[in-house]
Design a protein around this motif. Structure first.
Motif, PDB file in Angstrom:
ATOM      1  N   ARG A  29      -6.716   0.487   0.411  1.00  0.00           N
ATOM      2  CA  ARG A  29      -6.752   1.872  -0.055  1.00  0.00           C
ATOM      3  C   ARG A  29      -5.384   2.779   0.545  1.00  0.00           C
ATOM      4  O   ARG A  29      -5.160   4.165   0.480  1.00  0.00           O
ATOM      5  CB  ARG A  29      -8.336   2.030   0.953  1.00  0.00           C
ATOM      6  CG  ARG A  29      -8.973   1.402   0.991  1.00  0.00           C
ATOM      7  CD  ARG A  29     -10.047   2.403   0.591  1.00  0.00           C
ATOM      8  NE  ARG A  29     -10.210   3.958   1.442  1.00  0.00           N
ATOM      9  CZ  ARG A  29     -10.430   5.049   1.053  1.00  0.00           C
ATOM     10  NH1 ARG A  29     -10.125   5.673  -0.369  1.00  0.00           N
ATOM     11  NH2 ARG A  29     -10.655   6.135   1.473  1.00  0.00           N
ATOM     12  N   ALA A  30      -4.715   2.472   1.579  1.00  0.00           N
ATOM     13  CA  ALA A  30      -3.743   3.028   1.954  1.00  0.00           C
ATOM     14  C   ALA A  30      -2.340   3.503   0.896  1.00  0.00           C
ATOM     15  O   ALA A  30      -1.863   3.777   0.894  1.00  0.00           O
ATOM     16  CB  ALA A  30      -2.865   2.110   2.925  1.00  0.00           C
ATOM     17  N   GLN A  31      -2.474   2.411  -0.299  1.00  0.00           N
ATOM     18  CA  GLN A  31      -1.995   2.863  -1.240  1.00  0.00           C
ATOM     19  C   GLN A  31      -2.191   4.491  -1.296  1.00  0.00           C
ATOM     20  O   GLN A  31      -1.159   4.958  -2.447  1.00  0.00           O
ATOM     21  CB  GLN A  31      -1.741   2.057  -2.355  1.00  0.00           C
ATOM     22  CG  GLN A  31      -1.686   0.959  -1.994  1.00  0.00           C
ATOM     23  CD  GLN A  31      -0.285   0.543  -1.646  1.00  0.00           C
ATOM     24  OE1 GLN A  31       0.413   0.998  -2.488  1.00  0.00           O
ATOM     25  NE2 GLN A  31      -0.390  -0.524  -0.654  1.00  0.00           N
ATOM     26  N   GLU A  32      -3.198   5.411  -1.726  1.00  0.00           N
ATOM     27  CA  GLU A  32      -3.603   6.322  -1.563  1.00  0.00           C
ATOM     28  C   GLU A  32      -3.151   7.951  -0.631  1.00  0.00           C
ATOM     29  O   GLU A  32      -3.374   8.386  -0.611  1.00  0.00           O
ATOM     30  CB  GLU A  32      -5.728   6.742  -1.771  1.00  0.00           C
ATOM     31  CG  GLU A  32      -6.208   6.074  -2.964  1.00  0.00           C
ATOM     32  CD  GLU A  32      -7.063   5.555  -2.673  1.00  0.00           C
ATOM     33  OE1 GLU A  32      -8.123   6.145  -2.327  1.00  0.00           O
ATOM     34  OE2 GLU A  32      -8.082   4.374  -2.549  1.00  0.00           O
ATOM     35  N   ALA A  33      -2.390   6.962   0.349  1.00  0.00           N
ATOM     36  CA  ALA A  33      -2.353   7.651   1.075  1.00  0.00           C
ATOM     37  C   ALA A  33      -1.180   8.063   1.294  1.00  0.00           C
ATOM     38  O   ALA A  33      -0.078   7.111   1.028  1.00  0.00           O
ATOM     39  CB  ALA A  33      -2.544   6.754   2.825  1.00  0.00           C
ATOM     40  N   PRO A  34      -0.719   9.438   1.698  1.00  0.00           N
ATOM     41  CA  PRO A  34       0.787   9.733   1.652  1.00  0.00           C
ATOM     42  C   PRO A  34       1.913   9.597   2.389  1.00  0.00           C
ATOM     43  O   PRO A  34       2.562   9.255   1.882  1.00  0.00           O
ATOM     44  CB  PRO A  34       0.301  11.521   1.235  1.00  0.00           C
ATOM     45  CG  PRO A  34      -0.596  12.078   1.864  1.00  0.00           C
ATOM     46  CD  PRO A  34      -1.740  10.090   1.566  1.00  0.00           C
ATOM     47  N   ASP A  35       0.956   9.696   3.913  1.00  0.00           N
ATOM     48  CA  ASP A  35       1.519   9.323   4.933  1.00  0.00           C
ATOM     49  C   ASP A  35       1.827   7.548   5.083  1.00  0.00           C
ATOM     50  O   ASP A  35       1.070   6.225   5.084  1.00  0.00           O
ATOM     51  CB  ASP A  35       0.155   8.820   5.984  1.00  0.00           C
ATOM     52  CG  ASP A  35       0.933   8.949   7.926  1.00  0.00           C
ATOM     53  OD1 ASP A  35       2.324   8.726   7.367  1.00  0.00           O
ATOM     54  OD2 ASP A  35       0.670   9.123   8.745  1.00  0.00           O
ATOM     55  N   PRO A  36       3.305   7.445   5.121  1.00  0.00           N
ATOM     56  CA  PRO A  36       3.795   5.912   5.516  1.00  0.00           C
ATOM     57  C   PRO A  36       3.578   5.212   6.431  1.00  0.00           C
ATOM     58  O   PRO A  36       3.462   4.086   6.523  1.00  0.00           O
ATOM     59  CB  PRO A  36       5.775   6.497   4.855  1.00  0.00           C
ATOM     60  CG  PRO A  36       5.916   7.930   4.882  1.00  0.00           C
ATOM     61  CD  PRO A  36       4.098   8.567   5.186  1.00  0.00           C
ATOM     62  N   TYR A  37       3.101   5.855   7.435  1.00  0.00           N
ATOM     63  CA  TYR A  37       2.753   5.502   8.687  1.00  0.00           C
ATOM     64  C   TYR A  37       1.648   4.636   8.783  1.00  0.00           C
ATOM     65  O   TYR A  37       1.136   3.336   8.983  1.00  0.00           O
ATOM     66  CB  TYR A  37       2.511   6.492   9.992  1.00  0.00           C
ATOM     67  CG  TYR A  37       3.839   7.131  10.349  1.00  0.00           C
ATOM     68  CD1 TYR A  37       4.607   6.283  10.948  1.00  0.00           C
ATOM     69  CD2 TYR A  37       3.608   8.082   9.837  1.00  0.00           C
ATOM     70  CE1 TYR A  37       5.690   7.041  11.174  1.00  0.00           C
ATOM     71  CE2 TYR A  37       5.029   8.811  10.438  1.00  0.00           C
ATOM     72  CZ  TYR A  37       5.782   8.033  11.095  1.00  0.00           C
ATOM     73  OH  TYR A  37       7.191   9.045  11.578  1.00  0.00           O
ATOM     74  N   ALA A  38       0.771   5.107   7.479  1.00  0.00           N
ATOM     75  CA  ALA A  38      -0.674   3.891   7.273  1.00  0.00           C
ATOM     76  C   ALA A  38      -0.490   2.646   6.957  1.00  0.00           C
ATOM     77  O   ALA A  38      -0.584   1.677   6.853  1.00  0.00           O
ATOM     78  CB  ALA A  38      -1.347   4.657   6.256  1.00  0.00           C
ATOM     79  N   ARG A  39       0.634   2.317   6.001  1.00  0.00           N
ATOM     80  CA  ARG A  39       1.262   1.185   5.317  1.00  0.00           C
ATOM     81  C   ARG A  39       1.982   0.438   6.597  1.00  0.00           C
ATOM     82  O   ARG A  39       2.245  -0.547   6.655  1.00  0.00           O
ATOM     83  CB  ARG A  39       2.364   1.616   4.366  1.00  0.00           C
ATOM     84  CG  ARG A  39       0.901   1.647   3.456  1.00  0.00           C
ATOM     85  CD  ARG A  39       1.855   1.677   1.783  1.00  0.00           C
ATOM     86  NE  ARG A  39       3.054   2.516   2.017  1.00  0.00           N
ATOM     87  CZ  ARG A  39       3.133   3.973   1.145  1.00  0.00           C
ATOM     88  NH1 ARG A  39       1.708   4.764   1.410  1.00  0.00           N
ATOM     89  NH2 ARG A  39       3.796   4.168   1.815  1.00  0.00           N
TER      90      ARG A  39
ATOM     91  N   LEU B  99      10.209   3.185   7.960  1.00  0.00           N
ATOM     92  CA  LEU B  99      10.299   4.126   8.657  1.00  0.00           C
ATOM     93  C   LEU B  99      11.650   4.569   8.543  1.00  0.00           C
ATOM     94  O   LEU B  99      11.932   5.261   9.184  1.00  0.00           O
ATOM     95  CB  LEU B  99       9.890   3.207   9.519  1.00  0.00           C
ATOM     96  CG  LEU B  99       8.904   2.863  10.749  1.00  0.00           C
ATOM     97  CD1 LEU B  99       8.621   1.815  11.576  1.00  0.00           C
ATOM     98  CD2 LEU B  99       8.814   3.852  10.708  1.00  0.00           C
ATOM     99  N   GLU B 100      12.983   4.371   7.775  1.00  0.00           N
ATOM    100  CA  GLU B 100      13.752   4.413   7.564  1.00  0.00           C
ATOM    101  C   GLU B 100      13.760   5.805   6.582  1.00  0.00           C
ATOM    102  O   GLU B 100      14.496   6.290   6.310  1.00  0.00           O
ATOM    103  CB  GLU B 100      14.634   3.527   6.436  1.00  0.00           C
ATOM    104  CG  GLU B 100      15.256   2.380   7.248  1.00  0.00           C
ATOM    105  CD  GLU B 100      15.888   0.847   6.575  1.00  0.00           C
ATOM    106  OE1 GLU B 100      15.530   0.699   5.391  1.00  0.00           O
ATOM    107  OE2 GLU B 100      16.929   0.706   7.017  1.00  0.00           O
ATOM    108  N   ALA B 101      12.524   6.118   6.216  1.00  0.00           N
ATOM    109  CA  ALA B 101      12.562   7.432   5.266  1.00  0.00           C
ATOM    110  C   ALA B 101      12.389   8.025   5.063  1.00  0.00           C
ATOM    111  O   ALA B 101      11.838   8.938   5.431  1.00  0.00           O
ATOM    112  CB  ALA B 101      11.811   6.605   3.949  1.00  0.00           C
ATOM    113  N   THR B 102      11.670   7.740   6.889  1.00  0.00           N
ATOM    114  CA  THR B 102      11.538   9.067   7.747  1.00  0.00           C
ATOM    115  C   THR B 102      12.546   9.511   8.679  1.00  0.00           C
ATOM    116  O   THR B 102      13.594   8.540   9.076  1.00  0.00           O
ATOM    117  CB  THR B 102       9.939   8.378   8.603  1.00  0.00           C
ATOM    118  OG1 THR B 102      10.804   7.178   9.820  1.00  0.00           O
ATOM    119  CG2 THR B 102       8.978   8.163   7.730  1.00  0.00           C
ATOM    120  N   GLU B 103      11.973  10.423   9.643  1.00  0.00           N
ATOM    121  CA  GLU B 103      13.156  10.554  10.588  1.00  0.00           C
ATOM    122  C   GLU B 103      12.777  10.398  12.033  1.00  0.00           C
ATOM    123  O   GLU B 103      13.070  10.308  12.973  1.00  0.00           O
ATOM    124  CB  GLU B 103      13.085  12.047  10.993  1.00  0.00           C
ATOM    125  CG  GLU B 103      13.696  12.994   9.358  1.00  0.00           C
ATOM    126  CD  GLU B 103      14.212  14.417  10.258  1.00  0.00           C
ATOM    127  OE1 GLU B 103      13.784  14.858  11.161  1.00  0.00           O
ATOM    128  OE2 GLU B 103      13.917  15.055   9.003  1.00  0.00           O
TER     129      GLU B 103
END
Length: 166
Positions: A94-104, A135-139
């Protein structure tokens, strides 16, 4: 923990709080149950939360992943690693559908925890490295630092202190 459980259960019984609006309340209640030696009760609370999220807001993938992660932790504490892994794998789909990387990230962290509990440090390291990549793709430098520390701990425990220093 008994006081926390009593207060949180009272709030929960009022019917005003929902896992969708007060996720932290339910997570805290489950942690209190686990910490007080009642991991089965923690699992029951989190299974109920996950069911409510899936029934009331099937489009809210982030909430589903959050409670699946919490449930996997509770199941791990209970010693039911197979079921914990199944919950995470289902949520991962299901997380593959989530735009939020934190889910994965949450799910990779959960898989790492499960691998460690099974004595599979290399598998745990792979999962933490996946979380690090996201996480490297986030701030979010705090979570990124926590992930690097987890990787270092895994390497140290696996007898690779030189690698952990990096």
């Amino acid at each position: 923990f008994a006081t926390a459980i009593a207060e949180l259960e009272q709030a929960r019984a009022g019917g005003v709080l929902s896992p969708l609006t007060h996720a932290d309340t339910y997570a805290t209640l489950a942690r209190a149950y686990s910490a007080s030696g009642q991991p089965r009760r923690a699992v029951e609370v989190l299974e109920d939360c996950l069911s409510q999220v899936q029934a009331r807001a099937p489009e809210d993938v982030n909430a589903e992943v959050r409670f699946a992660t919490y449930l996997s932790y509770a199941l791990s504490d209970l010693g039911d690693l197979d079921r914990a892994r199944a919950v995470v794998r289902e949520a991962m789909g299901r997380a593959q559908e989530a735009p939020d990387p934190y889910a994965r990230v949450r799910l990779y962290w959960s898989l790492a925890r499960l691998a460690l509990m099974e004595g599979k440090p290399r598998s745990a390291l792979r999962q933490i490295q996946r979380a690090i990549g996201l996480l490297e793709a986030t701030e979010d430098t705090r979570q990124l630092a926590r992930a690097h520390l987890s990787a270092g701990e895994i390497l140290t425990d696996d007898g690779q202190p030189e690698e952990a220093q990096r």
